[in-house]
Design an enzyme around this catalytic site. Sequence first.
Site, PDB file in Angstrom:
ATOM      1  N   TYR A  36      56.019 100.904  72.969  1.00  0.00           N
ATOM      2  CA  TYR A  36      55.711 100.644  74.864  1.00  0.00           C
ATOM      3  C   TYR A  36      56.112  99.547  75.053  1.00  0.00           C
ATOM      4  CZ  TYR A  36      54.978 102.815  79.041  1.00  0.00           C
ATOM      5  OH  TYR A  36      54.617 103.373  80.503  1.00  0.00           O
ATOM      6  N   LYS A  45      59.876 102.524  73.752  1.00  0.00           N
ATOM      7  CA  LYS A  45      59.897 103.514  74.767  1.00  0.00           C
ATOM      8  C   LYS A  45      60.200 101.872  75.899  1.00  0.00           C
ATOM      9  CE  LYS A  45      58.234 105.397  79.222  1.00  0.00           C
ATOM     10  NZ  LYS A  45      56.872 105.472  79.891  1.00  0.00           N
TER      11      LYS A  45
END
Length: 304
Positions: A134, A162
């Site tokens: 992330y 992500k």
Amino acid sequence: MSFTGLFVPLVTPFTADGELAAEALEALAHAVLDDGAAGIVALGTTAEPATLTAAERRRIAEICAGACEQHGAQLIVGTGSNSTAGSIEALTELDPRAAAALTVVPYYTRPSEDGVVEHFRRLAAASPVPLIVYNVPCRTGRSLGADTLGRLARIPNVAGFKHPVGGIDEATMDFLSTRPADCAVLAGDDLYTAPLLALGATGAILASATVATRAYADLVASWCGSPDDDARRLHHALLPLSRALFAEPNPAVIKAVLAAHGRIPSPHVRLPLLPAGSAATAAALDAAGSIRIREAPADAGSLV
């Protein structure tokens, strides 16, 4: 394991007195999967995980895992912190039905990029499931260059990223042009979804999709299939909704809209978040109301 399509990071519904609304969460999970999501993200930023108890986090993961199991969908679970040892411990406690763990770049301490790589090398070696890195610099205070992203992508058991970096920057373009073929890149900035998909992202994790799942699923599918006028039209039509839903700290406005639509029992958020203001809520409801989605199976033209 590949990660493609739309993944919806679910809010944590609360009752008016601040308790976990488990039935509402389960209904949301089934609804987004019925409407075309490839999977769910449990305990992402949108779920307010920092304010949840350990028991609540376990219950949320169980509910989302059960829904994904019934639909044959993928579950991604948010876990990890700015402690390498603590993150490893959290990974060992994941629900075994998770397809991947969404693990944030260490925040606040602002390690070097070499430190970030070593952090994920150790997490990946210890994790029972693939990792999705992330990379969210606005929250972590740690930007990563294209070379570092490439090094992370080549760590065994790192499945992808992500990637909400606040725009389409040079590092993003360089990384997307050189990443390994089996590395998933999931758009994470709702406003920049279409540009990132146009550059080769494999899917998206979008909080706005809780409100309009089928439209965002159509958007992702259109770009991943063959970018054309339909995909661009969908992107432009959804921009006002994404902008309105993020007018105040996430997920306050999303929860206000879901509560107004009767999909969760209250718009309650836990401090330090505050409930969405009336103006922001009205604007988001207006934007959501301007979108009509056919109940027929999704296609690129279903948003009008």
